[in-house]
Scaffold this active site. Structure first.
Site, PDB file in Angstrom:
ATOM      1  CD  GLU A  14      -0.727   8.519   9.169  1.00 27.21           C
ATOM      2  OE1 GLU A  14      -0.251   9.250   8.267  1.00 27.21           O
ATOM      3  OE2 GLU A  14      -1.734   7.793   8.984  1.00 27.21           O
ATOM      4  CE  LYS A  68      -5.157   5.183   2.409  1.00 24.21           C
ATOM      5  NZ  LYS A  68      -4.152   6.262   2.498  1.00 24.21           N
ATOM      6  CG  PHE A  72      -0.154  -5.543   4.927  1.00 31.57           C
ATOM      7  CD1 PHE A  72      -0.663  -4.771   5.947  1.00 31.57           C
ATOM      8  CD2 PHE A  72      -1.001  -6.440   4.296  1.00 31.57           C
ATOM      9  CE1 PHE A  72      -1.986  -4.863   6.336  1.00 31.57           C
ATOM     10  CE2 PHE A  72      -2.328  -6.563   4.681  1.00 31.57           C
ATOM     11  CZ  PHE A  72      -2.825  -5.773   5.695  1.00 31.57           C
ATOM     12  CG  HIS A  96      -1.386   5.161   5.298  1.00 34.68           C
ATOM     13  ND1 HIS A  96      -1.359   4.918   3.944  1.00 34.68           N
ATOM     14  CD2 HIS A  96      -1.653   3.969   5.906  1.00 34.68           C
ATOM     15  CE1 HIS A  96      -1.597   3.626   3.728  1.00 34.68           C
ATOM     16  NE2 HIS A  96      -1.788   3.039   4.894  1.00 34.68           N
ATOM     17  CB  CYS A 119      -0.959  -0.016   1.182  1.00 36.77           C
ATOM     18  SG  CYS A 119      -2.155  -1.374   1.085  1.00 36.77           S
ATOM     19  CG  HIS A 131      -6.140   1.597   1.854  1.00 36.10           C
ATOM     20  ND1 HIS A 131      -5.226   2.095   0.945  1.00 36.10           N
ATOM     21  CD2 HIS A 131      -5.397   0.998   2.822  1.00 36.10           C
ATOM     22  CE1 HIS A 131      -4.005   1.816   1.341  1.00 36.10           C
ATOM     23  NE2 HIS A 131      -4.074   1.153   2.479  1.00 36.10           N
TER      24      HIS A 131
END
Length: 411
Positions: free
Chosen positions: A312, A331, A395, A301, A168, A336
């Site tokens: 975050e 988002k 990830f 993010h 991602c 996402h």
């Protein structure tokens, strides 16, 4: 990390073209209107049957419309088409003529799953049959590099082709790597693309991880239930500032810093204190020759999952201290978009710099003590913006931060 770009020199990476195709807009103006008005991309999933699954909501993009010349040259499937739609816009926005042939422009693509929908379609149509010639075609189109190859073929770009499957964070990796090629004089220009197609495989996977929201994505809000999956593509044409000036191309923004890190902590969970995310932000800021106090905005993010938003927030506090720098996550509208997210969110950041407006975090309900940040809830905020970060995390602990400066910022 790559060598710092020559910010004040002839090869300072300039972004001269942008293009995108998303669930909330299929060109930059339509996309920006959605970001400031709160137009949602969330809807009942249409591309496959969700019967039997606990979640039924996603953020799917409308069909692509490519010019005939591009259409006939596009290989692959939906992911490549999304990438081509964004790339065509970016090249035209940058003033690269349609008739250009053999231009030594690099193509750098970031994606998580590539052409997985093509593979899913073949498997669904022929689950039990014997092998046939069409299996060879499916095999050829499945590798991740089909997207970069197809874009190079469609737009006659003869520079190097690079595919970055950094989960991602792939879209941000692609933008940073493309800028590095330009800054080091490897290529005269580079087309950076992040792309992802909505797939059953990803949808079921995130559902099984219990990471999905049943309705809307609510980044940084207390009680947030999880993320929504989206799809789309973003493309940026990057070239040296001197080259842009010589051909009279307006600069939309500068890419002055690019930071990478890896948590090396867990295959899916982020570092509990956000250490890797903080390192990526600090690296981008340092490469730009700046300090954190000189930044005006962070495009987060911000997935809407309890753990990712918390870590975050910790990373942001580690970098910016008690300063309430505006932070927002788009988002909340787009979902996402995985490999596309970093490129599309970089474009959102560029549009914010151009307009002097921070796009808000929509769907926010209540402050969360785990997220003690100014997340610009539910309403756009007009303010002067000169420099901003755009963050992407993935990830495997992959982290990337892009530092973007407004076009009028001198070295």
């Amino acid at each position: 990390m790559t060598r710092a770009p020559d910010r004040g020199g002839e090869r300072r990476p300039a972004i001269t073209g942008i293009g995108l195709h998303t669930p909330v807009g299929c060109d930059p103006n339509e996309f920006w209107d959605a970001l400031v008005s709160g137009r949602q991309g969330a809807a009942t999933v249409r591309s496959f049957d969700t019967t039997g699954l606990p979640n039924h909501i996603g953020c799917e993009a409308p069909p692509t419309r490519l010019s005939p010349r591009v259409e006939e040259r596009v290989l692959g499937g939906r992911c490549t088409r999304l990438a081509a739609a964004a790339a065509e816009q970016a090249l035209l926005d940058a003033g690269i003529p349609r008739a250009a042939r053999g231009a030594p422009i690099a193509v750098v693509v970031g994606t998580t799953m590539g052409e997985v929908t093509r593979f899913e379609a073949v498997r669904a149509e022929h689950p039990d049959r014997d092998p046939e010639p069409c299996d060879v075609k499916s095999l050829v189109e499945r590798p991740l590099d089909v997207i970069a190859r197809s874009l190079a073929r469609a737009f006659a770009l003869d520079g190097p082709q690079v595919t970055v499957p950094a989960a991602c964070a792939a879209g941000s990796y692609a933008v940073g790597f493309a800028a590095s090629l330009v800054a080091r004089g490897v290529v005269p220009a580079a087309l950076a693309v992040g792309c992802e197609a909505f797939s059953r495989l990803a949808f079921v996977g995130f559902t099984r991880m219990r990471a999905m929201s049943p309705d809307l994505c609510r980044p940084f809000s207390r009680g947030r239930p999880g993320l929504l999956l989206g799809e789309g593509a973003g493309a940026l044409l990057i070239e040296p500032g001197a080259a842009a000036r010589s051909r009279g191309a307006p600069v939309r923004a500068w890419l002055d810093g690019f930071g990478l890190s890896c948590d090396a902590h867990h295959v899916t969970a982020p570092h509990p204190e956000g250490a890797g995310a903080a390192r990526a932000m600090r690296a981008a800021i340092a490469r730009a020759g700046l300090d954190a106090a000189q930044l005006d905005y962070v495009n987060a993010h911000g997935t809407g999952t309890p753990l990712n938003d918390k870590t975050e927030s910790l990373a942001l506090r580690a970098v910016f201290g008690d300063r309430a720098i505006p932070v927002s996550s788009i988002k909340s509208l787009t979902g996402h978009m995985m490999g596309a997210a970093g490129a599309v969110e970089a474009i959102a950041t560029i549009l914010a710099l151009e307009r002097g407006v921070v796009p808000p975090t929509w769907n926010w309900i209540e402050a969360d003590p785990d997220c003690p940040i100014d997340c610009v809830p539910n309403a756009p905020r007009a303010q002067p913006l000169e420099r901003a970060l755009s963050n992407s995390y993935a990830f495997g602990g992959n982290n990337a931060s892009l530092l973007l400066s407004a076009s009028g910022i001198p070295a």
